[in-house]
Design a protein around this motif. Structure first.
Motif, PDB file in Angstrom:
ATOM      1  N   GLN A 181      10.144  31.115 -22.781  1.00 57.66           N
ATOM      2  CA  GLN A 181      10.901  30.646 -21.864  1.00 57.66           C
ATOM      3  C   GLN A 181      11.925  29.669 -22.302  1.00 57.66           C
ATOM      4  OE1 GLN A 181       9.823  28.698 -17.894  1.00 57.66           O
ATOM      5  NE2 GLN A 181      11.137  26.976 -18.605  1.00 57.66           N
ATOM      6  N   SER A 182      13.208  29.589 -22.056  1.00 58.90           N
ATOM      7  CA  SER A 182      14.115  28.841 -22.694  1.00 58.90           C
ATOM      8  C   SER A 182      14.274  27.282 -21.817  1.00 58.90           C
ATOM      9  CB  SER A 182      15.529  29.327 -22.808  1.00 58.90           C
ATOM     10  OG  SER A 182      16.159  29.321 -21.578  1.00 58.90           O
ATOM     11  N   SER A 183      15.180  26.614 -22.183  1.00 57.28           N
ATOM     12  CA  SER A 183      15.200  25.138 -21.504  1.00 57.28           C
ATOM     13  C   SER A 183      16.605  25.265 -20.680  1.00 57.28           C
ATOM     14  CB  SER A 183      15.256  24.138 -22.365  1.00 57.28           C
ATOM     15  OG  SER A 183      13.724  23.730 -22.965  1.00 57.28           O
ATOM     16  N   TRP A 184      17.479  26.417 -20.827  1.00 59.02           N
ATOM     17  CA  TRP A 184      18.703  26.833 -20.619  1.00 59.02           C
ATOM     18  C   TRP A 184      18.714  27.527 -19.112  1.00 59.02           C
ATOM     19  CZ3 TRP A 184      19.000  23.400 -23.817  1.00 59.02           C
ATOM     20  CH2 TRP A 184      18.437  23.740 -24.995  1.00 59.02           C
ATOM     21  N   PRO A 185      19.595  27.156 -18.324  1.00 54.94           N
ATOM     22  CA  PRO A 185      20.090  27.897 -16.951  1.00 54.94           C
ATOM     23  C   PRO A 185      20.512  29.250 -17.519  1.00 54.94           C
ATOM     24  CG  PRO A 185      20.876  25.850 -16.934  1.00 54.94           C
ATOM     25  CD  PRO A 185      20.498  25.993 -18.165  1.00 54.94           C
ATOM     26  N   VAL A 186      20.253  30.295 -16.637  1.00 51.36           N
ATOM     27  CA  VAL A 186      20.687  31.816 -16.805  1.00 51.36           C
ATOM     28  C   VAL A 186      22.327  31.924 -17.168  1.00 51.36           C
ATOM     29  CG1 VAL A 186      21.216  32.421 -14.719  1.00 51.36           C
ATOM     30  CG2 VAL A 186      20.217  33.980 -16.115  1.00 51.36           C
ATOM     31  N   SER A 187      22.787  30.870 -16.873  1.00 52.89           N
ATOM     32  CA  SER A 187      24.390  31.168 -16.621  1.00 52.89           C
ATOM     33  C   SER A 187      25.022  30.432 -18.122  1.00 52.89           C
ATOM     34  CB  SER A 187      25.227  30.475 -15.796  1.00 52.89           C
ATOM     35  OG  SER A 187      24.692  29.025 -15.698  1.00 52.89           O
ATOM     36  N   ASP A 188      23.884  29.558 -18.787  1.00 47.24           N
ATOM     37  CA  ASP A 188      24.345  28.861 -20.131  1.00 47.24           C
ATOM     38  C   ASP A 188      24.530  29.820 -21.009  1.00 47.24           C
ATOM     39  OD1 ASP A 188      25.021  26.943 -21.756  1.00 47.24           O
ATOM     40  OD2 ASP A 188      23.305  25.764 -21.236  1.00 47.24           O
ATOM     41  N   ILE A 189      25.512  29.725 -21.845  1.00 50.06           N
ATOM     42  CA  ILE A 189      25.930  30.266 -23.315  1.00 50.06           C
ATOM     43  C   ILE A 189      24.629  30.180 -24.168  1.00 50.06           C
ATOM     44  CG2 ILE A 189      26.910  28.403 -24.573  1.00 50.06           C
ATOM     45  CD1 ILE A 189      28.667  30.582 -25.689  1.00 50.06           C
ATOM     46  N   PHE A 190      23.877  28.985 -24.027  1.00 51.26           N
ATOM     47  CA  PHE A 190      22.404  29.001 -24.708  1.00 51.26           C
ATOM     48  C   PHE A 190      21.534  30.013 -24.512  1.00 51.26           C
ATOM     49  CE2 PHE A 190      22.855  24.001 -25.801  1.00 51.26           C
ATOM     50  CZ  PHE A 190      23.887  24.294 -26.386  1.00 51.26           C
ATOM     51  N   GLN A 191      21.388  30.547 -23.217  1.00 50.45           N
ATOM     52  CA  GLN A 191      20.730  31.544 -22.855  1.00 50.45           C
ATOM     53  C   GLN A 191      21.034  32.890 -23.646  1.00 50.45           C
ATOM     54  OE1 GLN A 191      17.804  30.955 -21.367  1.00 50.45           O
ATOM     55  NE2 GLN A 191      17.055  32.918 -20.603  1.00 50.45           N
ATOM     56  N   GLU A 192      22.637  33.202 -23.662  1.00 51.89           N
ATOM     57  CA  GLU A 192      22.753  34.130 -24.576  1.00 51.89           C
ATOM     58  C   GLU A 192      22.464  34.059 -25.996  1.00 51.89           C
ATOM     59  OE1 GLU A 192      27.069  35.062 -24.103  1.00 51.89           O
ATOM     60  OE2 GLU A 192      26.705  34.092 -21.949  1.00 51.89           O
ATOM     61  N   MET A 193      22.396  32.782 -26.571  1.00 52.31           N
ATOM     62  CA  MET A 193      22.057  32.777 -27.893  1.00 52.31           C
ATOM     63  C   MET A 193      20.607  32.808 -27.960  1.00 52.31           C
ATOM     64  SD  MET A 193      24.533  29.352 -28.796  1.00 52.31           S
ATOM     65  CE  MET A 193      26.195  29.402 -28.888  1.00 52.31           C
ATOM     66  N   ALA A 194      19.770  32.458 -27.406  1.00 53.50           N
ATOM     67  CA  ALA A 194      18.270  32.744 -27.301  1.00 53.50           C
ATOM     68  C   ALA A 194      18.078  34.391 -27.228  1.00 53.50           C
ATOM     69  CB  ALA A 194      17.639  32.135 -25.996  1.00 53.50           C
ATOM     70  N   GLN A 195      19.160  34.874 -26.278  1.00 56.10           N
ATOM     71  CA  GLN A 195      18.819  36.456 -26.385  1.00 56.10           C
ATOM     72  C   GLN A 195      19.009  37.180 -27.668  1.00 56.10           C
ATOM     73  OE1 GLN A 195      17.546  38.263 -23.578  1.00 56.10           O
ATOM     74  NE2 GLN A 195      17.328  39.739 -25.095  1.00 56.10           N
ATOM     75  N   GLN A 196      20.218  36.670 -28.293  1.00 54.91           N
ATOM     76  CA  GLN A 196      20.301  36.907 -29.557  1.00 54.91           C
ATOM     77  C   GLN A 196      19.199  36.970 -30.568  1.00 54.91           C
ATOM     78  OE1 GLN A 196      23.907  34.396 -30.711  1.00 54.91           O
ATOM     79  NE2 GLN A 196      25.094  36.401 -30.577  1.00 54.91           N
ATOM     80  N   TYR A 197      18.543  35.906 -30.596  1.00 59.19           N
ATOM     81  CA  TYR A 197      17.328  35.663 -31.285  1.00 59.19           C
ATOM     82  C   TYR A 197      16.372  37.012 -30.868  1.00 59.19           C
ATOM     83  CZ  TYR A 197      12.850  34.227 -33.078  1.00 59.19           C
ATOM     84  OH  TYR A 197      11.637  34.025 -33.581  1.00 59.19           O
ATOM     85  N   ALA A 198      15.864  36.976 -29.605  1.00 54.13           N
ATOM     86  CA  ALA A 198      15.081  38.099 -28.969  1.00 54.13           C
ATOM     87  C   ALA A 198      15.492  39.485 -29.542  1.00 54.13           C
ATOM     88  CB  ALA A 198      15.028  37.880 -27.681  1.00 54.13           C
ATOM     89  N   ASP A 199      16.826  39.859 -29.331  1.00 57.12           N
ATOM     90  CA  ASP A 199      17.293  41.111 -29.854  1.00 57.12           C
ATOM     91  C   ASP A 199      16.986  41.311 -31.217  1.00 57.12           C
ATOM     92  OD1 ASP A 199      18.307  41.393 -27.189  1.00 57.12           O
ATOM     93  OD2 ASP A 199      20.131  41.044 -27.500  1.00 57.12           O
TER      94      ASP A 199
END
Length: 375
Positions: free
Chosen positions: A43-61
């Motif tokens: 889980q991240s500390s970011w709302p789903v709309s935040d670009i930080f969530q996209e950055m976390a997804q880059q890691y997961a991918d």
């Protein structure tokens, strides 16, 4: 043997050879298909709309692709399982396998935590702080803080050397230190101590709560991180003065943490993927940031009518003086002192090289785009 029989013999040998190869293939395939897929809940500390969530997804991918699908990260946004500021405790307890956050969010446990993201600026940037973490002894000091001093069942790595964070959003454009006295201001980590030392009244809030707090008058001003996140939050809808440049958070990075028991249970090659995918995400995150931050800053100016200014030098000088006041009493703690001394030794050497060697990028920009910069 007749020519016909020779042809038949050759054909039979080809058939048998092909069948053997095909058989080998069918034997190998089940081994691949049976390879166990390990799933980690992050889980991240970011709302789903935040670009930080996209950055976390880059890691997961990257973890998934580098492992050939053997390791998958089920990434959830802030609040999906626990609150944004609670991810470290959840990783320690095993409620989460992993989290994508920043160390400033748990500085309440030990203020040395903020030195790994939102600490004083000694003349080096976020990329050079990550380099310190990797090559200057930072990882070892982090492990000592997390595992020995705090006794947390957690391992962690860092990624994404964040650009300098803007001083933030203000109802009125501040032109001097007097203009910010008494303002109710949102920030996190040691930046809270810093801004309190400068005369602001500080509130610490997760990203998703900032704009509603501004609308209700709970805060008068705030900082979060970058033009893209701020624009997505709707900051431009509640305030119009955006101050860029600051020493309050000029060398932060993401913290990627894992429940230590879960991490240790993984095969060594999967542990390595989790570790080195952070380095890969560091590059990917930065590229995504440069593309989006620059476009969104321009949109804030052109489409939303935001008054974007450089934070006055007098305020930034006051920040450096305030950092000195904040750090001094905290140096009584042995670990805090050793971390600061390690960073300063790294900054003196690396900063000297970097600043002496760097081209004057501002002069080059002025040469090709004259008159655009306003400072």
């Amino acid at each position: 043997m007749t020519q016909e029989n020779k042809k038949r013999g050759i054909g039979r040998r080809k058939f048998l050879t092909g069948a053997a190869l095909a058989g080998a293939g069918t034997l190998a395939m089940p081994q691949i298909s049976r390879a166990q897929t390990t799933k980690l809940t992050m889980q991240s500390s970011w709302p789903v709309s935040d670009i930080f969530q996209e950055m976390a997804q880059q890691y997961a991918d990257r973890v998934s692709e580098m492992s050939g699908g053997r390791l998958e990260i089920d990434l959830q946004p802030a609040g999906a399982i626990v609150a944004a500021f609670s991810v470290q405790d959840a990783c320690h307890d095993g409620v989460l396998d992993a989290a994508h956050t920043v160390s400033a969010y748990w500085y309440g446990k030990n203020k040395a935590a903020s030195l790994f993201g939102t600490g004083p600026v000694f003349g080096i940037d976020g990329a050079q702080i990550i380099a310190w973490f990797q090559y200057g002894g930072g990882q070892e000091l982090y492990n000592e803080l997390v595992q020995e001093v705090l006794g947390l069942n957690v391992v962690g790595f860092y990624a994404f050397a964040m650009p300098t964070q803007p001083f933030g959003w203000f109802s009125r454009e501040p032109t001097s230190i007097e203009d910010i006295q008494g303002l109710k201001y949102r920030t996190v980590g040691l930046s809270a101590d810093l801004n309190q030392a400068m005369g602001l009244a500080v509130t610490q809030l997760p990203g998703g709560e900032i704009v509603p707090a501004m609308e209700r008058g709970v805060i008068d001003a705030f900082e979060y991180n970058n033009p893209t996140s701020d624009r997505r939050f709707g900051a431009q809808d509640v305030v119009k003065n955006y101050m860029l440049g600051s020493y309050h958070q000029a060398c932060e990075a993401f913290e990627l943490i894992f429940n230590k028991d879960r991490f240790d249970s993984l095969e060594p090659e999967l542990q390595a993927i989790l570790r080195y995918a952070a380095e890969a995400a560091n590059t990917a995150n930065y590229g995504l940031a440069m593309d989006n931050y620059s476009k969104d800053l321009q949109a804030l100016i052109d489409d939303a009518g935001v008054n974007v200014k450089r934070t006055p030098q007098s305020i930034m000088e006051a920040q450096l003086e305030a950092w000195d006041k904040v750090i001094e009493p905290l140096m009584e703690d042995d670990l805090f002192k050793r971390i600061v001394e390690s960073q300063k030794a790294w900054a003196e050497r690396v900063g000297f090289y970097s600043l002496m060697n760097s081209a004057d990028y501002k002069a080059a920009y002025d040469h090709y785009f004259p008159g655009k910069l306003t400072y």
